[in-house]
Write a protein that holds these residues in place. Structure first.
Motif, PDB file in Angstrom:
ATOM      1  N   THR A 152     -14.425  68.735 -11.402  1.00 14.36           N
ATOM      2  CA  THR A 152     -15.333  68.665 -10.258  1.00 14.36           C
ATOM      3  C   THR A 152     -15.873  67.246 -10.142  1.00 14.36           C
ATOM      4  OG1 THR A 152     -17.231  69.308 -11.602  1.00 14.36           O
ATOM      5  CG2 THR A 152     -16.073  71.078 -10.449  1.00 14.36           C
ATOM      6  N   LEU A 153     -16.513  66.977  -9.025  1.00 11.33           N
ATOM      7  CA  LEU A 153     -17.176  65.686  -8.857  1.00 11.33           C
ATOM      8  C   LEU A 153     -18.673  65.920  -8.704  1.00 11.33           C
ATOM      9  CD1 LEU A 153     -14.877  63.691  -6.375  1.00 11.33           C
ATOM     10  CD2 LEU A 153     -15.187  63.307  -8.828  1.00 11.33           C
ATOM     11  N   HIS A 154     -19.441  65.090  -9.404  1.00 10.46           N
ATOM     12  CA  HIS A 154     -20.872  65.025  -9.146  1.00 10.46           C
ATOM     13  C   HIS A 154     -21.121  63.722  -8.399  1.00 10.46           C
ATOM     14  CE1 HIS A 154     -22.515  68.122 -12.272  1.00 10.46           C
ATOM     15  NE2 HIS A 154     -21.650  68.639 -11.427  1.00 10.46           N
ATOM     16  N   TYR A 155     -22.267  63.649  -7.751  1.00  5.26           N
ATOM     17  CA  TYR A 155     -22.560  62.486  -6.909  1.00  5.26           C
ATOM     18  C   TYR A 155     -23.949  61.973  -7.256  1.00  5.26           C
ATOM     19  CZ  TYR A 155     -18.564  64.300  -4.348  1.00  5.26           C
ATOM     20  OH  TYR A 155     -17.307  64.753  -4.014  1.00  5.26           O
ATOM     21  N   GLN A 156     -24.030  60.661  -7.506  1.00  9.50           N
ATOM     22  CA  GLN A 156     -25.332  60.093  -7.839  1.00  9.50           C
ATOM     23  C   GLN A 156     -25.853  59.257  -6.668  1.00  9.50           C
ATOM     24  OE1 GLN A 156     -25.600  57.348 -11.210  1.00  9.50           O
ATOM     25  NE2 GLN A 156     -27.694  58.101 -11.606  1.00  9.50           N
ATOM     26  N   GLU A 192     -10.790  64.771  -3.013  1.00 10.25           N
ATOM     27  CA  GLU A 192     -11.991  65.589  -3.128  1.00 10.25           C
ATOM     28  C   GLU A 192     -13.223  64.860  -2.588  1.00 10.25           C
ATOM     29  OE1 GLU A 192     -12.529  68.601  -3.550  1.00 10.25           O
ATOM     30  OE2 GLU A 192     -14.705  68.568  -3.916  1.00 10.25           O
ATOM     31  N   ALA A 193     -13.377  63.586  -2.922  1.00 10.65           N
ATOM     32  CA  ALA A 193     -14.549  62.820  -2.458  1.00 10.65           C
ATOM     33  C   ALA A 193     -14.506  62.666  -0.933  1.00 10.65           C
ATOM     34  CB  ALA A 193     -14.596  61.456  -3.143  1.00 10.65           C
ATOM     35  N   CYS A 194     -13.309  62.439  -0.375  1.00 10.84           N
ATOM     36  CA  CYS A 194     -13.184  62.302   1.079  1.00 10.84           C
ATOM     37  C   CYS A 194     -13.486  63.625   1.778  1.00 10.84           C
ATOM     38  CB  CYS A 194     -11.780  61.826   1.464  1.00 10.84           C
ATOM     39  SG  CYS A 194     -11.458  60.119   0.998  1.00 10.84           S
ATOM     40  N   ARG A 195     -12.960  64.699   1.208  1.00  8.93           N
ATOM     41  CA  ARG A 195     -13.225  66.024   1.777  1.00  8.93           C
ATOM     42  C   ARG A 195     -14.728  66.290   1.803  1.00  8.93           C
ATOM     43  NH1 ARG A 195     -14.930  70.479   0.626  1.00  8.93           N
ATOM     44  NH2 ARG A 195     -15.241  69.996  -1.585  1.00  8.93           N
ATOM     45  N   LEU A 254     -17.271  64.091   1.674  1.00  4.99           N
ATOM     46  CA  LEU A 254     -18.002  63.212   2.597  1.00  4.99           C
ATOM     47  C   LEU A 254     -17.855  63.718   4.034  1.00  4.99           C
ATOM     48  CD1 LEU A 254     -19.704  60.662   3.040  1.00  4.99           C
ATOM     49  CD2 LEU A 254     -17.570  59.368   3.245  1.00  4.99           C
ATOM     50  N   ALA A 255     -16.621  64.100   4.403  1.00 10.08           N
ATOM     51  CA  ALA A 255     -16.396  64.613   5.758  1.00 10.08           C
ATOM     52  C   ALA A 255     -17.192  65.900   5.977  1.00 10.08           C
ATOM     53  CB  ALA A 255     -14.903  64.841   5.989  1.00 10.08           C
ATOM     54  N   ALA A 256     -17.263  66.753   4.947  1.00  9.23           N
ATOM     55  CA  ALA A 256     -18.003  68.015   5.069  1.00  9.23           C
ATOM     56  C   ALA A 256     -19.504  67.754   5.237  1.00  9.23           C
ATOM     57  CB  ALA A 256     -17.744  68.898   3.847  1.00  9.23           C
ATOM     58  N   TRP A 257     -20.049  66.796   4.446  1.00  4.14           N
ATOM     59  CA  TRP A 257     -21.473  66.459   4.590  1.00  4.14           C
ATOM     60  C   TRP A 257     -21.781  66.003   6.007  1.00  4.14           C
ATOM     61  CZ3 TRP A 257     -21.360  63.556  -0.670  1.00  4.14           C
ATOM     62  CH2 TRP A 257     -21.885  64.389  -1.689  1.00  4.14           C
ATOM     63  N   ARG A 258     -20.920  65.125   6.500  1.00  8.28           N
ATOM     64  CA  ARG A 258     -21.177  64.580   7.838  1.00  8.28           C
ATOM     65  C   ARG A 258     -21.074  65.651   8.902  1.00  8.28           C
ATOM     66  NH1 ARG A 258     -18.229  58.765   7.606  1.00  8.28           N
ATOM     67  NH2 ARG A 258     -19.734  57.776   6.187  1.00  8.28           N
ATOM     68  N   ALA A 259     -20.060  66.534   8.749  1.00 10.71           N
ATOM     69  CA  ALA A 259     -19.890  67.605   9.736  1.00 10.71           C
ATOM     70  C   ALA A 259     -21.127  68.501   9.752  1.00 10.71           C
ATOM     71  CB  ALA A 259     -18.637  68.418   9.423  1.00 10.71           C
ATOM     72  N   ALA A 260     -21.804  68.629   8.587  1.00 14.44           N
ATOM     73  CA  ALA A 260     -22.992  69.481   8.508  1.00 14.44           C
ATOM     74  C   ALA A 260     -24.269  68.699   8.839  1.00 14.44           C
ATOM     75  CB  ALA A 260     -23.090  70.103   7.115  1.00 14.44           C
ATOM     76  N   GLY A 261     -24.112  67.447   9.275  1.00 17.52           N
ATOM     77  CA  GLY A 261     -25.281  66.669   9.700  1.00 17.52           C
ATOM     78  C   GLY A 261     -26.042  65.985   8.578  1.00 17.52           C
ATOM     79  N   HIS A 262     -25.451  65.885   7.377  1.00 20.64           N
ATOM     80  CA  HIS A 262     -26.125  65.187   6.277  1.00 20.64           C
ATOM     81  C   HIS A 262     -25.768  63.704   6.323  1.00 20.64           C
ATOM     82  CE1 HIS A 262     -27.327  69.013   4.661  1.00 20.64           C
ATOM     83  NE2 HIS A 262     -26.079  69.416   4.572  1.00 20.64           N
ATOM     84  N   PRO A 263     -26.790  62.837   6.376  1.00 19.15           N
ATOM     85  CA  PRO A 263     -26.512  61.406   6.531  1.00 19.15           C
ATOM     86  C   PRO A 263     -26.100  60.722   5.225  1.00 19.15           C
ATOM     87  CG  PRO A 263     -28.893  61.790   6.520  1.00 19.15           C
ATOM     88  CD  PRO A 263     -28.229  63.134   6.354  1.00 19.15           C
ATOM     89  N   VAL A 264     -24.840  60.834   4.849  1.00 17.85           N
ATOM     90  CA  VAL A 264     -24.325  60.137   3.667  1.00 17.85           C
ATOM     91  C   VAL A 264     -23.470  58.969   4.168  1.00 17.85           C
ATOM     92  CG1 VAL A 264     -22.966  60.336   1.540  1.00 17.85           C
ATOM     93  CG2 VAL A 264     -24.330  62.288   2.328  1.00 17.85           C
ATOM     94  N   PRO A 265     -23.967  57.718   4.016  1.00 17.76           N
ATOM     95  CA  PRO A 265     -23.276  56.577   4.615  1.00 17.76           C
ATOM     96  C   PRO A 265     -21.913  56.276   3.999  1.00 17.76           C
ATOM     97  CG  PRO A 265     -25.550  56.018   4.065  1.00 17.76           C
ATOM     98  CD  PRO A 265     -25.248  57.333   3.412  1.00 17.76           C
ATOM     99  N   CYS A 266     -21.781  56.423   2.681  1.00 19.82           N
ATOM    100  CA  CYS A 266     -20.462  56.181   2.086  1.00 19.82           C
ATOM    101  C   CYS A 266     -20.398  56.756   0.682  1.00 19.82           C
ATOM    102  CB  CYS A 266     -20.095  54.694   2.099  1.00 19.82           C
ATOM    103  SG  CYS A 266     -20.956  53.728   0.879  1.00 19.82           S
ATOM    104  N   PRO A 278     -26.541  62.164 -11.536  1.00 25.11           N
ATOM    105  CA  PRO A 278     -25.349  62.661 -10.842  1.00 25.11           C
ATOM    106  C   PRO A 278     -25.528  64.166 -10.599  1.00 25.11           C
ATOM    107  CG  PRO A 278     -24.746  61.258 -12.702  1.00 25.11           C
ATOM    108  CD  PRO A 278     -26.219  61.529 -12.823  1.00 25.11           C
ATOM    109  N   LEU A 279     -25.328  64.598  -9.344  1.00 27.39           N
ATOM    110  CA  LEU A 279     -25.665  65.967  -8.942  1.00 27.39           C
ATOM    111  C   LEU A 279     -24.458  66.651  -8.294  1.00 27.39           C
ATOM    112  CD1 LEU A 279     -28.990  65.030  -7.072  1.00 27.39           C
ATOM    113  CD2 LEU A 279     -28.837  66.120  -9.343  1.00 27.39           C
ATOM    114  N   PRO A 280     -24.379  67.980  -8.436  1.00 23.22           N
ATOM    115  CA  PRO A 280     -23.349  68.690  -7.679  1.00 23.22           C
ATOM    116  C   PRO A 280     -23.645  68.549  -6.170  1.00 23.22           C
ATOM    117  CG  PRO A 280     -24.792  70.237  -8.840  1.00 23.22           C
ATOM    118  CD  PRO A 280     -25.183  68.872  -9.278  1.00 23.22           C
ATOM    119  N   PRO A 281     -22.611  68.688  -5.319  1.00 25.86           N
ATOM    120  CA  PRO A 281     -22.780  68.382  -3.894  1.00 25.86           C
ATOM    121  C   PRO A 281     -23.965  69.081  -3.231  1.00 25.86           C
ATOM    122  CG  PRO A 281     -20.493  68.972  -4.375  1.00 25.86           C
ATOM    123  CD  PRO A 281     -21.239  69.053  -5.655  1.00 25.86           C
ATOM    124  N   GLU A 282     -24.195  70.361  -3.570  1.00 28.64           N
ATOM    125  CA  GLU A 282     -25.278  71.079  -2.896  1.00 28.64           C
ATOM    126  C   GLU A 282     -26.648  70.499  -3.263  1.00 28.64           C
ATOM    127  OE1 GLU A 282     -22.927  72.325  -4.823  1.00 28.64           O
ATOM    128  OE2 GLU A 282     -23.786  73.531  -6.448  1.00 28.64           O
TER     129      GLU A 282
END
Ligand code: C2E
Ligand code: CA
Ligand code: CA
Ligand code: CA
Length: 279
Positions: free
Chosen positions: A40-44, A97-100, A102-114, A264-268
């Motif tokens: 899995t990927l976590h995100y910091q 996975e990271a691209c998927r 990021l695209a999902a966050w943006r589609a849901a309106g979450h402002p993740v710049p990169c 570093p956190l899980p996507p949710e």
């Protein structure tokens, strides 16, 4: 004495054997995890110094939870993947996975710049790397500016033509490179003019000594000044205290990352992080 020696040699080789077996079973398990896509990927969070509730981006960090061994640290399984020839598969998986995500966050309106992605030096030995990265982005409707590719000096340690060709292609396609663990290598400075770098990540060893070491402060001031005059962004890593944050902010470091702002956190949990900060 001679038999003592023989005895210790036997112990030594038993230990070597045990380690080789442990290694082989880790390798098999990693191969399986990659095939099953069970990493899995976590995100910091990486935050703006001027506004620590605002994301500059997130760094994707790989996690492997093994059913019986528990969490295997990335420092361990990345090294195994490199030695076992599995790193390219791992890199392609984490890119996708990271691209998927990021695209999902943006589609849901979450402002993740990169999203920042760690690339192992070995990945650059693959002739198709630059094209595969471009394809992964395209597949998820992203642009080169949506990812930051983190590399370390190790990428250049055996700079083969194929490595340089990949870097050149990525640069021409508009991808941005970030030099990770800056300041810890032997020749960090020489890479600043040899590579198309747009961001420096100041290693946490400096950050963690800021409040106690005049040398760490002097070196950090120099890094900030060099980066500023070369038009590069600096991300300070491993910021854990308000004292470190205040010093970095006062000295013009534009971006910070560290436990003070988020682990570093899980996507949710990134979504919750953003939710808790949007007024
Ligand atoms: P790194 O790229 O330098 O990542 C930063 C590491 O510092 C992460 O450890 C992160 O959890 C930790 N960290 C972040 N903030 C703080 C802080 O405030 N205090 C402290 N003490 N630590 C902090 P992690 O996730 O265990 O990763 C370790 C290394 O493994 C990474 O170092 C990177 O070199 C490698 N790695 C992780 N994921 C990947 C990946 O997907 N691909 C590749 N090639 N390497 C990866
Ligand atoms: Ca990194
Ligand atoms: Ca780092
Ligand atoms: Ca590191």
């Amino acid at each position: 004495a001679k038999s003592d020696h023989r005895h210790s040699l036997q112990l030594f080789s038993a230990e070597m054997n045990r380690r080789a077996q442990e290694r082989a079973s880790l390798e098999r398990a990693l191969q399986q995890a990659l095939a099953e896509r069970s990493l899995t990927l976590h995100y910091q969070p990486q935050v703006l110094s001027s506004s620590p509730d605002t994301l500059h981006g997130v760094e994707a960090l790989a996690r492997w939870h093994h059913p019986t061994w528990g969490m295997v640290p990335p420092s361990q399984f990345i090294a195994i993947a490199e030695e076992a020839g599995l790193i390219h598969t791992l890199t392609l998986w984490l890119l996708d996975e990271a691209c998927r995500q990021l695209a999902a966050w943006r589609a849901a309106g979450h402002p993740v710049p990169c999203v920042a992605i760690n690339l192992s030096g070995r990945s650059f030995h693959q002739p198709g790397l630059a094209q595969e990265i471009a394809d992964a982005l395209k597949q998820h409707g992203l642009r080169p500016g949506d990812v930051l590719l983190e590399i370390t000096e190790s990428v250049m340690m055996d700079a083969r033509p194929v490595t340089l060709a990949n870097i050149d292609t990525l640069h021409r396609q508009g991808f941005k490179l970030s030099l990770d663990d800056f300041g810890t290598g032997y020749s960090s400075l020489s890479y600043l003019h040899r590579l198309p770098i747009s961001e420096l990540k100041l290693d946490m060893a400096f950050v963690q000594d800021l409040t106690t070491s005049a040398t760490a402060r002097a070196l950090t001031v120099s890094v900030l000044s060099i980066a500023h005059s070369l038009g590069m962004v600096v991300v300070a890593e491993g910021v854990e205290t308000v004292g470190q944050q205040q010093w970095l902010q006062a000295h013009g470091c534009p971006v910070m990352q560290g436990y003070l702002f988020g682990k570093p956190l899980p996507p949710e949990d990134i979504e919750a992080w953003l939710g808790a900060r949007s007024a």
